[in-house]
Design a protein around this motif. Structure first.
Motif, PDB file in Angstrom:
ATOM      1  N   TYR A 133     -52.493 -33.660  -4.487  1.00 44.47           N
ATOM      2  CA  TYR A 133     -52.099 -33.701  -5.489  1.00 44.47           C
ATOM      3  C   TYR A 133     -51.257 -32.904  -5.972  1.00 44.47           C
ATOM      4  CZ  TYR A 133     -49.446 -34.571  -9.822  1.00 44.47           C
ATOM      5  OH  TYR A 133     -49.370 -35.111 -11.259  1.00 44.47           O
TER       6      TYR A 133
ATOM      7  N   MET B 265     -58.878 -39.298  -1.267  1.00 38.35           N
ATOM      8  CA  MET B 265     -58.029 -38.526  -1.481  1.00 38.35           C
ATOM      9  C   MET B 265     -56.958 -39.572  -1.378  1.00 38.35           C
ATOM     10  SD  MET B 265     -58.977 -35.554   1.170  1.00 38.35           S
ATOM     11  CE  MET B 265     -57.790 -34.516   0.433  1.00 38.35           C
TER      12      MET B 265
ATOM     13  N   ARG C 217     -52.561 -40.502  -8.925  1.00 39.31           N
ATOM     14  CA  ARG C 217     -52.560 -38.992  -9.859  1.00 39.31           C
ATOM     15  C   ARG C 217     -50.077 -38.633  -9.792  1.00 39.31           C
ATOM     16  NH1 ARG C 217     -55.462 -33.378 -10.383  1.00 39.31           N
ATOM     17  NH2 ARG C 217     -54.228 -33.239 -12.299  1.00 39.31           N
TER      18      ARG C 217
ATOM     19  N   CYS D  55     -65.594 -34.846  -5.302  1.00 38.82           N
ATOM     20  CA  CYS D  55     -64.551 -34.937  -6.118  1.00 38.82           C
ATOM     21  C   CYS D  55     -62.743 -35.549  -6.547  1.00 38.82           C
ATOM     22  CB  CYS D  55     -64.149 -33.417  -5.845  1.00 38.82           C
ATOM     23  SG  CYS D  55     -64.781 -32.088  -5.153  1.00 38.82           S
ATOM     24  N   MET D  56     -62.751 -36.311  -5.531  1.00 39.71           N
ATOM     25  CA  MET D  56     -61.117 -37.099  -6.011  1.00 39.71           C
ATOM     26  C   MET D  56     -61.717 -38.658  -6.457  1.00 39.71           C
ATOM     27  SD  MET D  56     -58.967 -35.129  -5.027  1.00 39.71           S
ATOM     28  CE  MET D  56     -59.838 -33.832  -5.980  1.00 39.71           C
TER      29      MET D  56
ATOM     30  N   ARG E 288     -62.862 -37.100  -9.931  1.00 39.99           N
ATOM     31  CA  ARG E 288     -61.952 -35.994 -10.905  1.00 39.99           C
ATOM     32  C   ARG E 288     -60.800 -35.968 -11.144  1.00 39.99           C
ATOM     33  NH1 ARG E 288     -67.497 -33.306  -9.441  1.00 39.99           N
ATOM     34  NH2 ARG E 288     -66.046 -32.087  -8.409  1.00 39.99           N
ATOM     35  N   PRO E 289     -59.958 -35.732 -11.491  1.00 39.28           N
ATOM     36  CA  PRO E 289     -59.427 -35.479 -13.126  1.00 39.28           C
ATOM     37  C   PRO E 289     -60.324 -37.025 -13.889  1.00 39.28           C
ATOM     38  CG  PRO E 289     -57.278 -35.460 -12.340  1.00 39.28           C
ATOM     39  CD  PRO E 289     -58.664 -35.387 -11.377  1.00 39.28           C
ATOM     40  N   ARG E 290     -60.576 -36.941 -15.224  1.00 38.67           N
ATOM     41  CA  ARG E 290     -60.568 -38.311 -15.991  1.00 38.67           C
ATOM     42  C   ARG E 290     -59.568 -39.019 -15.953  1.00 38.67           C
ATOM     43  NH1 ARG E 290     -63.723 -34.178 -18.579  1.00 38.67           N
ATOM     44  NH2 ARG E 290     -65.339 -34.160 -18.985  1.00 38.67           N
TER      45      ARG E 290
ATOM     46  N   PRO F   6     -66.764 -38.150 -14.632  1.00 40.83           N
ATOM     47  CA  PRO F   6     -67.671 -36.977 -13.742  1.00 40.83           C
ATOM     48  C   PRO F   6     -68.382 -36.462 -13.965  1.00 40.83           C
ATOM     49  CG  PRO F   6     -65.982 -36.734 -15.362  1.00 40.83           C
ATOM     50  CD  PRO F   6     -66.168 -37.996 -15.405  1.00 40.83           C
ATOM     51  N   HIS F   7     -69.323 -36.982 -15.415  1.00 38.11           N
ATOM     52  CA  HIS F   7     -70.925 -35.927 -15.090  1.00 38.11           C
ATOM     53  C   HIS F   7     -72.193 -36.705 -14.528  1.00 38.11           C
ATOM     54  CE1 HIS F   7     -68.244 -32.712 -17.656  1.00 38.11           C
ATOM     55  NE2 HIS F   7     -69.065 -32.220 -16.421  1.00 38.11           N
TER      56      HIS F   7
ATOM     57  N   CYS G 235     -61.386 -28.572  -6.741  1.00 40.18           N
ATOM     58  CA  CYS G 235     -62.183 -29.819  -6.663  1.00 40.18           C
ATOM     59  C   CYS G 235     -62.607 -30.177  -7.817  1.00 40.18           C
ATOM     60  CB  CYS G 235     -63.290 -28.987  -6.076  1.00 40.18           C
ATOM     61  SG  CYS G 235     -65.262 -28.080  -7.695  1.00 40.18           S
ATOM     62  N   LEU G 236     -62.170 -29.612  -9.177  1.00 39.87           N
ATOM     63  CA  LEU G 236     -62.240 -30.063 -10.247  1.00 39.87           C
ATOM     64  C   LEU G 236     -63.059 -29.948 -10.841  1.00 39.87           C
ATOM     65  CD1 LEU G 236     -58.890 -32.635 -10.179  1.00 39.87           C
ATOM     66  CD2 LEU G 236     -58.649 -31.034 -10.482  1.00 39.87           C
TER      67      LEU G 236
ATOM     68  N   GLU H 196     -62.082 -28.232 -14.371  1.00 40.51           N
ATOM     69  CA  GLU H 196     -60.826 -28.886 -15.104  1.00 40.51           C
ATOM     70  C   GLU H 196     -61.460 -29.952 -16.083  1.00 40.51           C
ATOM     71  OE1 GLU H 196     -57.845 -31.992 -15.815  1.00 40.51           O
ATOM     72  OE2 GLU H 196     -60.139 -31.897 -15.061  1.00 40.51           O
ATOM     73  N   VAL H 197     -62.995 -30.650 -15.479  1.00 39.34           N
ATOM     74  CA  VAL H 197     -63.682 -31.506 -16.120  1.00 39.34           C
ATOM     75  C   VAL H 197     -64.267 -30.667 -16.902  1.00 39.34           C
ATOM     76  CG1 VAL H 197     -63.402 -33.317 -15.147  1.00 39.34           C
ATOM     77  CG2 VAL H 197     -65.507 -31.708 -14.787  1.00 39.34           C
TER      78      VAL H 197
ATOM     79  N   GLU I 195     -53.422 -22.879  -8.331  1.00 38.11           N
ATOM     80  CA  GLU I 195     -52.417 -22.704  -7.673  1.00 38.11           C
ATOM     81  C   GLU I 195     -50.909 -22.161  -7.842  1.00 38.11           C
ATOM     82  OE1 GLU I 195     -52.660 -26.493  -5.397  1.00 38.11           O
ATOM     83  OE2 GLU I 195     -50.431 -27.682  -5.956  1.00 38.11           O
TER      84      GLU I 195
ATOM     85  N   ILE J   9     -56.705 -35.811   7.869  1.00 38.37           N
ATOM     86  CA  ILE J   9     -56.358 -35.392   5.926  1.00 38.37           C
ATOM     87  C   ILE J   9     -56.721 -33.674   6.205  1.00 38.37           C
ATOM     88  CG2 ILE J   9     -56.612 -37.477   4.527  1.00 38.37           C
ATOM     89  CD1 ILE J   9     -58.995 -36.923   4.600  1.00 38.37           C
TER      90      ILE J   9
ATOM     91  N   ARG K 198     -50.605 -28.037   3.493  1.00 41.18           N
ATOM     92  CA  ARG K 198     -49.562 -28.497   2.216  1.00 41.18           C
ATOM     93  C   ARG K 198     -50.318 -26.996   0.564  1.00 41.18           C
ATOM     94  NH1 ARG K 198     -46.695 -33.427   0.082  1.00 41.18           N
ATOM     95  NH2 ARG K 198     -48.447 -33.187  -1.477  1.00 41.18           N
ATOM     96  N   LYS K 199     -51.251 -26.115   1.405  1.00 40.33           N
ATOM     97  CA  LYS K 199     -52.365 -26.283   0.176  1.00 40.33           C
ATOM     98  C   LYS K 199     -51.882 -24.200   0.762  1.00 40.33           C
ATOM     99  CE  LYS K 199     -54.294 -28.394  -3.039  1.00 40.33           C
ATOM    100  NZ  LYS K 199     -54.106 -27.992  -4.812  1.00 40.33           N
TER     101      LYS K 199
END
Lengths: 295, 127
Positions: free
Chosen positions: A47, A81, A88, A154-155, A158-160, A167-168, B71-72, B75-76, B89, B116, B123-124
């Motif tokens: 994303y 992914m 998202r 991860c995916m 996350r995100p919530r 997530p935890h 990996c976020l 973020e959380v 980013e 992927i 992409r990144k």
């Protein structure tokens, strides 16, 4: 058979084909026919986190336009992914009508996306629609005595805003493992990133993670590990072959797609294509006889 | 250090690209405490944000934003609700939009890699 619209994504058609074959068989056993979305395209895999470039949202949104055009109100995914990117992008345009208008104006060959398709992961189908009880009832080959490490990555969580679990403290894989008759293993690295796409240009960063995550699961008593992401699966499974080259004492641990586990427990090892896994899982999971082919 | 207009430019640019308010970070370090890749980084994630707060352009030459895999985990965890991966980013995009790619497809050994991995890496890390 109930037909369910399904988005495979690129990897399931090639390097993660064992993910798809085992998922289709799992769905079939539960009474679902996964109907592939016609003319789907790459979701973009990651994303875009930049706020100003809507071009990178076109890939995922175009898939949702296709789903809408076929009258689908839901689209089911398997790859973490794809699931994350589609969810998202979908959330972005649902919450920001201005961005949705710009994207629709740009994609002038397609009908406007109305923002009404819901993206759901196959795990949500199992947990929220089928339910663990019905999963349990379909088990023909209980995976008794197997200790299985759930690797969420991860995916999925996350995100919530789009995660399908806490997530935890996620539990969906643990519950699935229990429903299949096996023991979920609690280990510290179940949500730690595997290094993701750094595997292309910084493989050493990934190898460190492969070692940490796999050994963490092994020390907690795991016989094997499950995941829902083809990139995690590659980094944790295939990269163990590279790890052994630099660390010959490394003891490999099989890493399966969760659908390989369900297909196996439902009595269909032939749908699992275990030969496609780099670390051979058949040393841990006895290839059960398929009642359908046993004559 | 003395802040100049060009320092403010960098901060504003990162905020514009990421959609985040970098000044809301109060440097608690929780992002760095939870980041699984700090041992591979030359600056901790909270130090990257500190440099952006100061508009310090040396942040564009650091390795950390290219190690961050979105990996976020941070973020959380962020108590201020900051999207740290979006800030990373933003920093990457400043370089990429000047046509400075981090990876070169022609130099890559792509054999055996899943689709992927390649698509997300390009992409990144390319503009």
């Amino acid at each position: 058979m109930q037909e369910l619209p399904y988005y495979p994504g690129c990897s399931l058609k090639d390097t993660a084909n064992n993910f798809e074959t085992s998922a289709l068989k799992t769905a079939e056993e539960l009474g679902f026919d996964l109907e592939e979305l016609p003319r789907w395209n790459c979701c973009g895999t990651v994303y875009s986190l930049t706020d100003d470039n809507l071009m990178k949202q076109l890939g995922p949104i175009r898939n949702l336009v296709h789903a809408q055009s076929h009258g689908y109100d839901r689209l089911y995914t398997l790859c973490s992914m794809c699931d994350n990117t589609l969810k998202r992008a979908n959330l972005l345009v649902k919450e920001d009508q201005d961005k949705l208008k710009k994207i629709n104006a740009f994609m002038d060959q397609e009908p406007d996306y109305l923002g009404e398709v819901e993206v759901r992961h196959f795990l949500q189908l199992l947990r929220d629609e089928v339910g663990w009880e019905r999963v349990r009832e379909n088990v023909k080959n209980p995976l008794n005595d197997l200790n299985i490490a759930p690797y969420y990555g991860c995916m999925l969580t996350r995100p919530r805003e789009v995660g399908l679990d806490d997530p935890h403290d996620p539990s969906v894989f643990d519950d699935l493992i229990e429903a299949l008759g096996a023991n979920p293993v609690d280990f510290a690295y179940d949500s730690e990133c595997c290094g993701s796409y750094n595997t292309v240009d910084k493989a050493e960063v990934v190898l460190d993670k492969t070692e940490t995550i796999i050994n963490g699961a092994r020390k907690a008593g795991a016989d094997l590990m499950i995941t829902s992401c083809p990139l995690c699966q590659f980094n944790l499974d295939s990269r163990q072959v590279d790890l052994i080259e630099v660390a010959p004492s490394h003891e490999p641990l099989p890493v399966l797609y969760f659908t390989q586990l369900t297909a196996l427990a439902f009595g269909h090892p032939e749908a699992c294509q275990f030969s496609e896994n780099s670390v051979d899982p058949t040393t841990k999971v006895e290839p059960v006889k398929n009642p359908a082919t046993e004559r | 250090m003395n802040l100049t207009d060009s320092n403010r430019d960098l901060t504003a640019r990162v905020e514009e690209l990421s959609g985040e308010n970098v000044y809301s970070c109060y440097q608690c370090g929780k992002c760095s405490a939870g980041c699984p890749f700090t041992e591979d980084m030359d600056l901790l994630p909270n130090q990257v944000i500190r440099k952006v707060q100061f508009g310090d352009e040396s942040v564009l030459k650091t390795e950390t934003p290219w190690i961050c895999a979105s990996c976020l985990s941070c973020e959380v965890d962020c108590p201020k609700g900051n999207d740290v991966p979006a800030i990373m980013e933003g920093i990457r995009e400043i370089s990429l939009r000047q046509n400075v790619d981090e990876v070169d497809l022609k130099q890559m050994d792509t054999r055996g890699l899943p689709e992927i991995a390649l698509v997300s890496n390009l992409r990144k890390k390319t503009g």
